[in-house]
Scaffold this active site. Sequence first.
Site, PDB file in Angstrom:
ATOM      1  CG  HIS A  14      41.097  37.466  38.045  1.00 12.48           C
ATOM      2  ND1 HIS A  14      41.900  37.781  36.962  1.00 12.48           N
ATOM      3  CD2 HIS A  14      41.952  37.241  39.070  1.00 12.48           C
ATOM      4  CE1 HIS A  14      43.162  37.721  37.330  1.00 12.48           C
ATOM      5  NE2 HIS A  14      43.218  37.408  38.619  1.00 12.48           N
ATOM      6  CG  HIS A  16      44.574  34.886  42.763  1.00 12.10           C
ATOM      7  ND1 HIS A  16      45.479  34.307  41.916  1.00 12.10           N
ATOM      8  CD2 HIS A  16      44.266  36.088  42.216  1.00 12.10           C
ATOM      9  CE1 HIS A  16      45.725  35.117  40.897  1.00 12.10           C
ATOM     10  NE2 HIS A  16      45.001  36.207  41.056  1.00 12.10           N
ATOM     11  NE  ARG A  18      47.099  33.418  47.057  1.00 15.81           N
ATOM     12  CZ  ARG A  18      47.429  34.217  46.057  1.00 15.81           C
ATOM     13  NH1 ARG A  18      47.618  33.734  44.830  1.00 15.81           N
ATOM     14  NH2 ARG A  18      47.598  35.494  46.251  1.00 15.81           N
ATOM     15  CG  ASN A  42      48.520  32.754  40.563  1.00 12.99           C
ATOM     16  OD1 ASN A  42      47.420  32.364  40.938  1.00 12.99           O
ATOM     17  ND2 ASN A  42      49.047  33.897  40.960  1.00 12.99           N
ATOM     18  CE  LYS A 100      45.809  35.819  34.144  1.00  8.99           C
ATOM     19  NZ  LYS A 100      45.541  36.126  35.522  1.00  8.99           N
ATOM     20  CG  HIS A 137      49.025  39.841  34.682  1.00  9.34           C
ATOM     21  ND1 HIS A 137      48.640  39.859  36.005  1.00  9.34           N
ATOM     22  CD2 HIS A 137      49.823  40.920  34.519  1.00  9.34           C
ATOM     23  CE1 HIS A 137      49.192  40.904  36.618  1.00  9.34           C
ATOM     24  NE2 HIS A 137      49.931  41.556  35.724  1.00  9.34           N
ATOM     25  CG  LEU A 220      51.958  43.818  40.571  1.00  6.76           C
ATOM     26  CD1 LEU A 220      53.082  42.797  40.463  1.00  6.76           C
ATOM     27  CD2 LEU A 220      52.385  45.146  39.942  1.00  6.76           C
ATOM     28  CG  ASP A 248      43.548  40.062  40.888  1.00  6.14           C
ATOM     29  OD1 ASP A 248      43.921  38.889  41.070  1.00  6.14           O
ATOM     30  OD2 ASP A 248      44.345  40.997  40.656  1.00  6.14           O
ATOM     31  CG  HIS A 252      49.799  37.542  49.156  1.00  8.52           C
ATOM     32  ND1 HIS A 252      50.581  36.566  48.593  1.00  8.52           N
ATOM     33  CD2 HIS A 252      49.282  38.241  48.122  1.00  8.52           C
ATOM     34  CE1 HIS A 252      50.564  36.663  47.275  1.00  8.52           C
ATOM     35  NE2 HIS A 252      49.773  37.677  46.953  1.00  8.52           N
TER      36      HIS A 252
HETATM   37  C1  NCD Z   1      47.917  38.035  42.254  1.00  6.71           C
HETATM   38  C2  NCD Z   1      48.356  36.937  43.246  1.00  6.71           C
HETATM   39  O1  NCD Z   1      48.695  37.293  44.378  1.00  6.71           O
HETATM   40  O2  NCD Z   1      48.282  35.759  42.891  1.00  6.71           O
HETATM   41  N1  NCD Z   1      48.411  39.300  42.711  1.00  6.71           N
HETATM   42  C3  NCD Z   1      47.928  40.514  42.377  1.00  6.71           C
HETATM   43  O3  NCD Z   1      48.521  41.518  42.782  1.00  6.71           O
HETATM   44  N2  NCD Z   1      46.850  40.671  41.647  1.00  6.71           N
HETATM   45  C4  NCD Z   1      48.384  37.686  40.884  1.00  6.71           C
HETATM   46  C5  NCD Z   1      47.742  38.517  39.786  1.00  6.71           C
HETATM   47  O4  NCD Z   1      46.560  38.339  39.453  1.00  6.71           O
HETATM   48  O5  NCD Z   1      48.414  39.409  39.248  1.00  6.71           O
HETATM   49 ZN    ZN Z   2      44.864  37.694  39.728  1.00 10.57          ZN
END
Ligand code: NCD
Ligand code: ZN
Length: 348
Positions: A14, A16, A18, A42, A100, A137, A220, A248, A252
Amino acid sequence: MSGRISIRRPDDFHLHLRDGEILRQVLPATVRQFARALIMPNLLPPIVDAHAAEQYRQRILAACPEAVEFEPLMTLYLTENTTGRDIVQAAEAGTVAAAKLYPAGATTNSDSGVRRIEAIRPVLDRMEAVDLPLCVHGEVTDPAIDVFDREEKFIDVVLEPIRKWNPDLRIVFEHITTAEAVSYVRSNSPAVAATITVHHLIINRNHLFMGGIRPHYFCLPLAKREIHRQALLAAVTGGEAMFFLGTDSAPHTESAKLNPCGCAGIFTAPVALSCLAHLFEEAGSLSRLEAFTSENGARFYRLKLNSGHLVLEKGNSPLQFRPLPVGNESIQVFDPGFPLYWDVAAPV
Ligand code: NCD
Ligand code: ZN
């Protein structure tokens, strides 16, 4: 005290990454530790079909440092407009490893997600038929439900109905944070499995308010009480096959985090294996680290286990992690709150 272990090359189920400059900046931290990662869809706009997934996969490969062997495993973002055909095309082309489900409004970039779970029943049927795993999720979005109870509620309101409709659908309950989710997954394995993050093994909800508000611990699902963290730790250090690593890691920029309405997400990729080795050693379970990082997930996804090994070494001085530069901004790396001594030595 020094130490050294060799584990099969790990997978992150899992992640991200970007796009654009952030992708280029964050990817090296992952490829130095992981052979494969399941890439979350996402983006804005989200990755909703096989074509978009394939293009994103190519952008990730193009951003990989040279001479690195890394396999991005792509996912589709389910919307109420996803068709059975989208699923079949993506599954048959072998472009995606999973689809997802984001309940609309549950988290970062989830606005295109699903409002009424009934709306995607034909898609779930098709996924079950072609044996494409569903990643969820797992939080309800009803504003009347307390934010700390949204995962537990999701089990009864969404997950259990899906299980009844599609008993053969393989489901990953993503980034679980509660003792209730741990026991639900245990009793519904092998059709259901769960990813567990590094940060949910380290922080509880008190960390969010330690001496002031701590945006860098905001993600989250939210971290829960200490008893829940203990349940997660027991599940992973116990070596149970239905639990595997999904960091995860969710980068950011500082301005997106330190904001009156700051983004959810913790950037853990650079410290992932250092933190895990620390936690497993502390629990006297270093021998079980490999199952969690390199075996359980691959088996659930029916992928070959990675060949090659990774050596982790414990040094004498604490590691230092600097924020990553992105344009004239930066991205903070997760601070576990204790010094880290374990680091990746070299692939062998
Ligand atoms: C994730 C994101 O920033 O894309 N944020 C998070 O708090 N985990 C999205 C997600 O997996 O919930
Ligand atoms: Zn995530």
